[in-house]
Scaffold this active site. Structure first.
Site, short mmCIF file in Angstrom:
data_model
loop_
_atom_site.label_atom_id
_atom_site.label_comp_id
_atom_site.label_asym_id
_atom_site.label_seq_id
_atom_site.Cartn_x
_atom_site.Cartn_y
_atom_site.Cartn_z
N TRP A 19 6.23 -10.48 1.23
CA TRP A 19 5.61 -9.79 2.37
C TRP A 19 6.35 -10.15 3.62
O TRP A 19 6.42 -11.29 3.87
CB TRP A 19 4.00 -9.73 2.56
CG TRP A 19 3.32 -8.88 3.32
CD1 TRP A 19 2.94 -7.47 3.29
CD2 TRP A 19 3.33 -9.11 4.83
NE1 TRP A 19 2.40 -7.11 4.32
CE2 TRP A 19 2.54 -8.04 5.37
CE3 TRP A 19 3.30 -9.90 5.43
CZ2 TRP A 19 2.01 -7.76 6.93
CZ3 TRP A 19 2.87 -9.83 7.07
CH2 TRP A 19 2.39 -8.98 7.48
N TRP B 273 -3.67 -8.87 -4.34
CA TRP B 273 -3.17 -9.61 -3.33
C TRP B 273 -3.24 -11.02 -3.85
O TRP B 273 -2.33 -11.85 -3.79
CB TRP B 273 -4.05 -9.31 -1.93
CG TRP B 273 -3.43 -8.58 -1.30
CD1 TRP B 273 -4.16 -7.32 -0.90
CD2 TRP B 273 -2.12 -8.45 -0.47
NE1 TRP B 273 -3.53 -6.59 -0.03
CE2 TRP B 273 -2.30 -7.08 0.33
CE3 TRP B 273 -1.29 -9.21 -0.46
CZ2 TRP B 273 -1.35 -6.79 1.19
CZ3 TRP B 273 -0.12 -8.80 0.46
CH2 TRP B 273 -0.09 -7.66 1.12
N ASP C 82 0.98 -1.17 0.10
CA ASP C 82 -0.03 0.02 0.16
C ASP C 82 0.82 1.42 0.16
O ASP C 82 1.69 1.28 0.81
CB ASP C 82 -0.79 -0.01 1.39
CG ASP C 82 -1.59 -0.98 1.47
OD1 ASP C 82 -1.71 -2.13 0.85
OD2 ASP C 82 -2.16 -1.32 2.60
#
Ligand code: FRU
Length: 492
Positions: free
Chosen positions: A62, A304, A38
């Site tokens: 991530w 995602w 983000d």
């Protein structure tokens, strides 16, 4: 004094700061190295626009979230800055999740973000807790507040989950501040909570601003709330959406709610809901108000569900969309690339009244870093049953943008765009042609394709996986269409 964790991240990324990997896009923001998601802290500070991002420098996966940092004067040329936040305090030891920023009256830059910590319960299950934290700085170095977290489970409404309480978006209002924060409500779906502060450091719960009630996905992430023209807009990024006709698609999406805002009672009255983007790769947008009063939005250009599709040879993963100016036209939210992009247009090529009734290429109309606009209309009374433009072609690869006036549907298909995973490659959405006329603007920056229809009535964002040498453009039609074409290379 910066912490060991931040120093480690800054040292690690140092050699990538000036690095010009040819795989990088020319004017879209990427992380210095590793993974990004983000956009965070999109704000004006001392006459420049700062953008932070969810960042895991050490791998392309991530991981414990840091905040990476860039800044710009014109939204197109970006300067890399050292990482701004690392998970290094008790309040954020397992991650500095998404948040926002603004300039305080005393000249400090205030960041409000979600501090994450994990704890093992009596049942031996590890649970994640999310609370809101503050850091202040000078545009490079930030100091986390001693009082963190400034919002915790104590500031939740009844039934609000302390495990899903994140992504504060802060704004100034007169002498004070407001913030909206995403939360999972007792019914397991999302809500947006409103908080108020006199000084930006001490916060009080005001009310539940808006609730999902299990419509428009489940948990809502990354809220943003702002005035636009005569309306008030609430943007949320819902998880677990189900499609409603062609308006929403399954999974993570972005929903824009337009309505009115009664400041005295802090009430938002929702009037209209629409998808923010009709493509595949668009999530968690955030906006900033520019010095000249425009509302500019940037989003993570990714999905995602498909974030495993990575180029093993690249040293980075994830990028942002082109910043987009927002407006409202005939009650609908519209978006177009920031006007500053036009300063980077070169090599104009244009054609008028080209008859398209077979497959054709036009000399000079090709590229992978370009701004291309096509205006299509019927060539005869009978017109055309479908018009198709193919970009990023090389015989093996190509992405098609196909419009059918009969159904008013525009369909984008990137099946042949080099992706090696069996993931979603198509999207279809309604457009609003006028007498068979439709305008399609395409912005390409190597591996991205952003489509703007009819001056921003719909936007659709896609990543492409094909080699950048696949740069041909062709046109075809069933029936007879006439088109005007204007193309610029973009050189940044
Ligand atoms: C949205 C999100 C946010 C969270 C962040 C973590 O993509 O899940 O809700 O703060 O990513 O990286």
């Amino acid at each position: 004094m910066i912490s060991d964790s931040l120093l480690r991240a800054r040292t690690f990324e140092q050699k990538y700061i000036a690095h010009q990997d040819p795989k990088r896009p020319c004017f879209h923001v990427t992380g210095t190295v590793g993974w990004i998601n983000d956009p965070n802290g999109f704000s004006m500070y001392k006459g420049e626009y700062h953008l932070f991002y969810q960042y895991h420098p050490y791998s392309k996966e991530w991981g414990p979230m840091h905040w990476g940092h860039v800044k710009t004067k014109d939204f197109i040329k970006w300067e890399r800055l050292p990482a701004a936040l690392a998970p290094d305090t008790e309040a954020d030891r397992d991650g500095c999740f998404s948040g926002s920023a603004l300039e305080l009256a005393d000249g400090r830059h205030l960041l409000m973000y979600t501090g994450v910590y994990k704890e093992c319960g009596d049942d031996l299950a590890i649970r994640e807790y999310q609370r809101q934290c503050i850091a202040v700085g000078d545009g490079i170095d930030y100091v986390k507040c001693e009082g963190n977290p400034v919002l915790s489970a104590d500031n939740l409404p009844e039934g609000g989950s302390p495990n899903d309480f994140r992504d504060p978006k802060i704004w100034k209002d007169g002498d004070g501040f407001f913030a909206v924060v995403a939360n999972r409500a007792a019914d397991e779906s999302g809500s947006v909570l409103l908080y108020r502060s006199e000084d930006g450091f001490h916060w009080n719960f005001v009310k539940i601003l808006e609730s999902n009630h299990d419509a428009y996905g489940r948990m809502w992430e990354c809220p943003d709330f702002f005035a636009l023209d005569e309306k008030q807009v609430l943007v949320v990024s819902p998880q677990d959406m189900v499609p409603m006709g062609l308006e929403f698609h399954a999974g993570n999406g972005v929903v824009c709610m337009m309505g009115t805002w009664e400041k005295e009672s802090c009430s938002f009255h929702r009037e209209r809901v629409q998808s923010m983007d009709y493509g595949i790769d668009f999530y968690a947008p955030q906006t900033v108000e520019t010095m000249d009063g425009r509302r500019v939005m940037i989003a993570w250009m990714q999905n995602w569900a498909t974030s495993r599709c990575q180029d093993p040879a690249a040293d980075f993963f994830g990028m942002m969309t082109v910043p987009r100016e927002l407006g409202i036209r005939e009650g609908r939210l519209i978006q177009n690339p920031v006007r500053e992009l036009e300063n980077y247009r070169v090599n104009r090529m244009s054609y008028q009244n080209v008859l398209v009734n077979r497959l054709l290429n036009l000399a000079g109309i090709s590229g992978r870093v370009m701004d291309l606009t096509v205006l299509i209309r019927p060539a005869t009374k009978k017109g055309y049953a479908s018009f198709q433009m193919n970009v990023g072609e090389d015989g093996e690869h190509g992405t098609s943008i196909c419009y059918e006036p009969g159904s008013s549907i525009l369909k984008v298909d990137r099946t042949r765009s080099g992706g090696r995973f069996d993931i979603v490659h198509e999207r279809s959405f309604f457009v609003r042609p006028q007498e068979g006329r439709i305008k399609i603007r395409v912005i390409m920056d190597k591996n991205s394709l952003e489509i703007f229809v009819n001056d921003g009535e719909q936007a659709a964002t896609f990543l492409l996986y094909s080699p950048v040498t696949a740069d041909a453009v062709s046109f075809e039609a069933e029936g007879a269409a006439l088109m005007d074409v204007e193309k610029f290379d973009l050189v940044v």
